[in-house]
Design a protein around this motif. Structure first.
Motif, PDB file in Angstrom:
ATOM      1  N   ASN A 210      12.711  10.168  -5.244  1.00  9.02           N
ATOM      2  CA  ASN A 210      12.583   8.825  -4.994  1.00  9.02           C
ATOM      3  C   ASN A 210      13.206   8.287  -3.729  1.00  9.02           C
ATOM      4  N   ALA A 211      14.573   8.737  -3.557  1.00  8.51           N
ATOM      5  CA  ALA A 211      15.305   8.193  -2.229  1.00  8.51           C
ATOM      6  C   ALA A 211      14.478   8.530  -1.091  1.00  8.51           C
ATOM      7  N   LEU A 212      13.822   9.798  -1.045  1.00  6.85           N
ATOM      8  CA  LEU A 212      13.252  10.420   0.238  1.00  6.85           C
ATOM      9  C   LEU A 212      12.048   9.506   0.376  1.00  6.85           C
ATOM     10  N   LEU A 213      11.293   9.110  -0.830  1.00  6.74           N
ATOM     11  CA  LEU A 213      10.075   8.747  -0.544  1.00  6.74           C
ATOM     12  C   LEU A 213      10.320   7.134  -0.250  1.00  6.74           C
ATOM     13  N   ASP A 214      11.424   6.459  -0.548  1.00  6.82           N
ATOM     14  CA  ASP A 214      11.663   5.062  -0.007  1.00  6.82           C
ATOM     15  C   ASP A 214      12.133   5.247   1.435  1.00  6.82           C
ATOM     16  N   ARG A 215      12.858   6.347   1.946  1.00 10.38           N
ATOM     17  CA  ARG A 215      12.856   6.449   3.101  1.00 10.38           C
ATOM     18  C   ARG A 215      11.905   6.787   4.207  1.00 10.38           C
ATOM     19  N   LEU A 216      10.887   7.648   3.391  1.00 10.76           N
ATOM     20  CA  LEU A 216       9.664   7.859   4.381  1.00 10.76           C
ATOM     21  C   LEU A 216       8.719   6.585   4.386  1.00 10.76           C
ATOM     22  N   GLN A 217       8.821   5.767   3.664  1.00  9.24           N
ATOM     23  CA  GLN A 217       7.903   4.415   3.766  1.00  9.24           C
ATOM     24  C   GLN A 217       6.428   4.809   3.012  1.00  9.24           C
ATOM     25  N   VAL A 218       6.381   5.612   2.044  1.00  7.83           N
ATOM     26  CA  VAL A 218       5.091   5.998   1.976  1.00  7.83           C
ATOM     27  C   VAL A 218       4.024   4.972   1.253  1.00  7.83           C
ATOM     28  N   ARG A 219       2.949   5.387   1.181  1.00  3.73           N
ATOM     29  CA  ARG A 219       1.892   4.447   0.691  1.00  3.73           C
ATOM     30  C   ARG A 219       2.024   4.336  -0.811  1.00  3.73           C
ATOM     31  N   ARG A 220       2.026   3.502  -1.505  1.00  2.00           N
ATOM     32  CA  ARG A 220       1.972   3.470  -3.132  1.00  2.00           C
ATOM     33  C   ARG A 220       0.898   2.828  -3.661  1.00  2.00           C
ATOM     34  N   PHE A 221       0.225   3.516  -4.807  1.00  4.34           N
ATOM     35  CA  PHE A 221      -0.976   3.165  -5.269  1.00  4.34           C
ATOM     36  C   PHE A 221      -0.736   2.748  -6.761  1.00  4.34           C
ATOM     37  N   ASP A 222      -1.582   2.241  -7.358  1.00  7.46           N
ATOM     38  CA  ASP A 222      -1.456   1.860  -8.801  1.00  7.46           C
ATOM     39  C   ASP A 222      -1.477   3.186  -9.574  1.00  7.46           C
ATOM     40  N   GLY A 223      -0.825   3.202 -10.982  1.00  6.80           N
ATOM     41  CA  GLY A 223      -0.625   4.160 -11.460  1.00  6.80           C
ATOM     42  C   GLY A 223       0.540   5.054 -10.973  1.00  6.80           C
ATOM     43  N   GLY A 224       1.481   4.577  -9.815  1.00  8.10           N
ATOM     44  CA  GLY A 224       2.613   5.363  -9.513  1.00  8.10           C
ATOM     45  C   GLY A 224       2.437   6.484  -8.511  1.00  8.10           C
ATOM     46  N   LEU A 225       1.355   6.414  -7.888  1.00  9.06           N
ATOM     47  CA  LEU A 225       0.913   7.625  -7.004  1.00  9.06           C
ATOM     48  C   LEU A 225       1.415   7.240  -5.569  1.00  9.06           C
ATOM     49  N   VAL A 226       1.756   8.204  -4.825  1.00 15.52           N
ATOM     50  CA  VAL A 226       2.379   7.795  -3.291  1.00 15.52           C
ATOM     51  C   VAL A 226       1.691   8.842  -2.362  1.00 15.52           C
ATOM     52  N   ASP A 227       1.652   8.510  -1.142  1.00 13.86           N
ATOM     53  CA  ASP A 227       1.127   9.556  -0.318  1.00 13.86           C
ATOM     54  C   ASP A 227       1.610   9.103   1.154  1.00 13.86           C
ATOM     55  N   LEU A 228       1.193   9.655   2.162  1.00 11.29           N
ATOM     56  CA  LEU A 228       1.743   9.473   3.445  1.00 11.29           C
ATOM     57  C   LEU A 228       0.974   8.344   3.981  1.00 11.29           C
ATOM     58  N   PRO A 229       1.868   7.619   4.795  1.00 12.31           N
ATOM     59  CA  PRO A 229       1.284   5.960   5.126  1.00 12.31           C
ATOM     60  C   PRO A 229      -0.223   6.231   5.817  1.00 12.31           C
ATOM     61  N   ARG A 230      -0.456   7.000   6.529  1.00  5.58           N
ATOM     62  CA  ARG A 230      -1.853   7.111   7.157  1.00  5.58           C
ATOM     63  C   ARG A 230      -2.641   8.092   6.745  1.00  5.58           C
ATOM     64  N   ALA A 231      -2.342   8.845   5.735  1.00  6.55           N
ATOM     65  CA  ALA A 231      -3.368   9.927   5.077  1.00  6.55           C
ATOM     66  C   ALA A 231      -4.722   9.397   4.964  1.00  6.55           C
ATOM     67  N   PRO A 232      -5.764  10.098   5.116  1.00  8.33           N
ATOM     68  CA  PRO A 232      -6.955   9.861   5.021  1.00  8.33           C
ATOM     69  C   PRO A 232      -7.543   9.832   3.528  1.00  8.33           C
ATOM     70  N   LEU A 233      -8.055   8.601   3.082  1.00  8.41           N
ATOM     71  CA  LEU A 233      -8.618   8.994   1.396  1.00  8.41           C
ATOM     72  C   LEU A 233     -10.168   8.774   1.549  1.00  8.41           C
ATOM     73  N   PRO A 234     -10.898   9.524   0.932  1.00 17.12           N
ATOM     74  CA  PRO A 234     -12.286   9.286   0.743  1.00 17.12           C
ATOM     75  C   PRO A 234     -12.649   8.058  -0.051  1.00 17.12           C
ATOM     76  N   ASP A 235     -13.783   7.468   0.218  1.00 11.85           N
ATOM     77  CA  ASP A 235     -14.369   6.510  -0.519  1.00 11.85           C
ATOM     78  C   ASP A 235     -14.607   7.089  -2.161  1.00 11.85           C
TER      79      ASP A 235
END
Length: 169
Positions: free
Chosen positions: A52-77
């Protein structure tokens, strides 16, 4: 002639422990994100607090349901169809998502993982979810669905199975 050199001469100095942990979390999300912090901790072996501390420092993208991902990772429709796929034993997709019911529905878990089979079985995905297992025998891929498949999925699986059988041959 073979040339030998220190790894640092080729890849640079090793990162410190925090840098290595950040790199590991970034690489995990790059391959398997979006994911929950708990998934990241389970895969990396890092304590959840540290993740959790690393994810805060990495400034990840956060989604509903508690999922996280890299800030500019592509997502399909969200409406993009997922074609059928065959996964082998020990496939990282299945092992990494062993507790994520989006890939492996809970009712199928005992059919894939057990005390005598922690490595899993070859499985196939329909619409991105485990829907059965498969075996390569006598030059053909034999499907063992866990439930009823609609005709379009069955046709698409058969086409993919034929390609897989040709690869095995």
């Amino acid at each position: 002639a073979d040339l030998y050199a220190a790894a640092e001469d080729w890849v640079g100095p090793p990162p410190d422990a925090d840098g290595a942990a950040e790199h590991l979390v970034r690489r995990y999300l790059g391959g398997f994100g979006p994911a929950s912090p708990k998934d990241v901790a389970s895969f990396t072996g890092l304590p959840l607090q540290q993740v959790n501390a690393l994810l805060d420092r990495l400034q990840v993208r956060r989604f509903d349901g508690g999922l996280v991902d890299l800030p500019r990772a592509p997502l399909p429709d969200p409406e993009t169809p997922a074609p059928p796929r065959f996964l082998p034993t020990w496939d990282a997709t299945l092992l990494v998502h062993a507790r994520r019911t989006g890939v492996l529905p809970e009712e199928h878990r005992p059919k894939i993982f057990g005390i005598k089979t922690p490595q899993s079985f070859p499985t196939f995905l329909v619409d991105g979810r485990v829907a059965g297992s498969w075996k390569y025998e006598d030059g053909k891929v034999r499907l063992e669905p866990f439930g009823r498949l609609d005709p379009a999925d069955r046709r698409a699986l058969r086409e993919e199975a034929d390609r897989l059988a040709a690869f095995h041959a």
